[in-house]
Design an enzyme around this catalytic site. Structure first.
Site, PDB file in Angstrom:
ATOM      1  N   ILE A 194       0.637  -1.439  -0.138  1.00 12.75           N
ATOM      2  CA  ILE A 194      -0.081   0.114   0.312  1.00 12.75           C
ATOM      3  C   ILE A 194       0.722   1.183   0.500  1.00 12.75           C
ATOM      4  O   ILE A 194       0.906   2.025  -1.219  1.00 12.75           O
ATOM      5  CB  ILE A 194      -0.992   0.079   1.251  1.00 12.75           C
ATOM      6  CG1 ILE A 194      -2.003  -1.628   1.078  1.00 12.75           C
ATOM      7  CG2 ILE A 194      -1.986   1.225   1.596  1.00 12.75           C
ATOM      8  CD1 ILE A 194      -2.980  -1.731  -0.020  1.00 12.75           C
ATOM      9  N   HIS A 236      -7.931 -10.757  -6.745  1.00  9.17           N
ATOM     10  CA  HIS A 236      -9.506 -11.419  -6.468  1.00  9.17           C
ATOM     11  C   HIS A 236     -10.484 -10.576  -7.027  1.00  9.17           C
ATOM     12  O   HIS A 236      -9.837  -9.733  -7.804  1.00  9.17           O
ATOM     13  CB  HIS A 236      -9.832 -10.367  -4.994  1.00  9.17           C
ATOM     14  CG  HIS A 236      -9.397 -12.019  -3.571  1.00  9.17           C
ATOM     15  ND1 HIS A 236      -9.156 -12.709  -3.342  1.00  9.17           N
ATOM     16  CD2 HIS A 236      -8.478 -11.222  -3.349  1.00  9.17           C
ATOM     17  CE1 HIS A 236      -8.759 -13.869  -2.466  1.00  9.17           C
ATOM     18  NE2 HIS A 236      -7.964 -12.847  -2.393  1.00  9.17           N
ATOM     19  N   CYS A 268      22.634 -22.889  -2.724  1.00  7.05           N
ATOM     20  CA  CYS A 268      23.112 -21.149  -2.276  1.00  7.05           C
ATOM     21  C   CYS A 268      23.321 -20.329  -1.215  1.00  7.05           C
ATOM     22  O   CYS A 268      23.992 -19.343  -1.683  1.00  7.05           O
ATOM     23  CB  CYS A 268      22.190 -20.993  -3.330  1.00  7.05           C
ATOM     24  SG  CYS A 268      20.709 -20.859  -2.850  1.00  7.05           S
TER      25      CYS A 268
END
Length: 490
Positions: free
Chosen positions: A16, A53, A450
């Site tokens: 946000i 969504h 790694c």
């Protein structure tokens, strides 16, 4: 000496806050983002399912519904601008009983009222045709639902905002806010900032910041959910996100979702938490995920489990009744210069840019903003070597030999990609930050091969000692000392 005077300070660098930063950078403003962690995408913005969504579960007329539908419809363009992986897979909500049918039909009607397109009831034959691994006798098919990488989305928003002039300050937890005339004095980390506007995008800590700003009375409630991450081998059995029928109150239990990177997430469950930093996984809830997940994904087997994690959603609630309330974006006349965001939880990922535009509109109600004609909405991400054709791989290696050295075997991530991630535009360097930008350490071995090699590259590129390399948070050092000291002359 650094000038810490801004037109607008954004508190919080999650999806946000980074969206707000990007949208505000369309105007000629001096903008800063204060983030308490060492990078963006460290909180709940990265601890979710990664669903885009459609908007069929939210109350008609609500900000959640409005922003979800708006965010869904624009996301193909957003993904192209920000160069992030995105798939409009669709989604099925499966049912088994008459009660399930009634609950599903109710949400189909809600979706239609919200303007959601492409909702269709399908029978078992059609469900099996779409994805024969999904349990269920019937389903609601949502054509426009999709999946994305939430970490990369957050990173891309922040990088695009930064390239358009926004300053990001990490390890800058806000400790105090005082108003002095028309400006706010904000103490964050070891610095003091001055700004005409404050935008509270602090997510799960939004009420804490709201109280500092003198905006009292807001209340949020924490809901925690745990997940299993399944190996890419399980992805052969799933084509589309599968959700169970909602309960009478509209909530969903455990669901199964393929990720845009090829894994499968099973979860979340949902229960109350009091701690904003409660991200622990627990035996009982993991066992519950196996039971519930098996009902909607037939291949829920331990052989595919490679990791688990938890996230929290901090919902705005009525202080008297405890009822969950809508998103809140407020700019009150008795508190000028503040845009206060409370209870921005799911579907916050889908709603991020629509919410950001509404924040901009709140500011524009109070002053005229000059358009930044130099704003560039496009950002280029790191090229993923593993996804390139053989011809393109040869070209990359010829251009930069570091593409010829594989650092992460599971995900086929090259040294060139790791180096680019370390030297990212935001200047944020932690092991998790490198993982989020490249997918190194996210394969079957979860960094067994790694992780130490990446740590060495961070040391090399950043000219730091091993004890200065952090895993994610401040104080999460990768090493606390040497196993053995090398003798002089050896």
């Amino acid at each position: 000496m650094r000038d810490n005077t801004y037109d607008i300070l954004i508190i919080g660098g999650g999806v946000i806050g980074s969206s707000v930063a990007r949208e505000l950078s369309r105007y000629r403003l001096r903008i800063g983002v204060l983030e308490k962690e060492l990078d963006v995408a460290c909180g709940n913005s990265c601890r979710n399912t990664g669903m885009l969504h459609a908007g069929f579960t939210y109350k008609p007329g609500s900000l959640k519904a409005e922003c979800a539908v708006e965010g869904n419809r624009e996301f193909d363009q957003v993904a192209q601008e920000l160069d992030i992986p995105f798939k409009r897979t669709g989604k099925v909500v499966v049912g088994f009983s008459d009660e399930d049918m009634q609950n599903i039909l109710r949400f189909k009607r809600i979706g239609e009222l919200n303007g959601v397109r492409g909702l269709e009831m399908i029978d078992k034959a059609k469900l099996n045709q779409i994805d024969n691994s999904a349990g269920g006798e019937f389903a609601l098919y949502s054509r426009d639902s999709g999946i994305l990488n939430p970490m990369l989305y957050n990173i891309a928003l922040a990088e695009n905002a930064h390239q358009n002039g926004v300053d990001f300050f990490f390890d800058s937890e806000v400790k105090a806010i005082k108003r002095q005339g028309e400006h706010f004095q904000v103490t964050a980390g070891d610095s003091v900032f001055s700004s005409r506007w404050i935008v509270n995008c602090a997510g799960m800590h939004c009420v804490t910041i709201s109280e500092m700003l003198g905006l009292h009375g807001h209340q949020v409630k924490g809901f925690k959910g745990e997940y299993y991450v399944l190996d890419k081998k399980a992805s052969q059995f799933m084509n589309i996100p599968v959700y169970p029928a909602p309960n009478a109150k509209g909530g969903f239990s455990t669901h199964a979702t393929p990720t845009v990177d090829g894994n499968i997430l099973v979860g979340p469950d949902s229960y109350i938490t009091e701690d904003p930093d409660d991200f622990a996984s627990t035996r009982d809830h993991m066992q519950g995920l196996v039971k519930d997940g098996s009902a909607i994904f037939k291949h829920m087997k331990a052989e595919y489990f490679i990791r688990n994690f938890a996230g929290t959603r901090w919902k705005r609630v009525d202080p008297e009744t405890g009822d969950v309330l809508d998103f809140l974006i407020e700019n009150r006349d008795d508190h000028p210069g503040v845009v206060n965001l409370i209870g921005i939880e799911s579907p916050g990922l889908t709603c991020a840019l629509p919410i950001a535009r509404r924040v901009v509109a709140k500011i524009q109600e109070k002053e005229v903003l000059e358009v930044n004609n130099d704003f560039n909405p496009y950002r280029k991400g790191i090229v993923r070597f593993a996804e390139q054709s053989k011809e393109r791989k040869k070209e990359l290696i010829a251009t930069d030999p570091d593409y010829g050295e594989i650092v992460c075997r599971c995900e086929t991530v090259t040294r060139a990609e790791i180096v680019q991630a370390i030297n990212n535009p935001l200047g944020a360097v932690t092991l998790t930050g490198i993982k989020n930008r490249t997918r190194a350490c996210m394969g079957r071995c979860q960094g067994g091969y790694c992780e130490t090699r990446i740590t060495a590259l961070i040391q090399e590129q950043c000219k730091v000692r091993e004890h200065e390399v952090m895993y994610q948070h401040k104080g999460s050092g990768m090493f606390i000392g040497k196993v053995r000291e090398v003798l002089d002359g050896e």
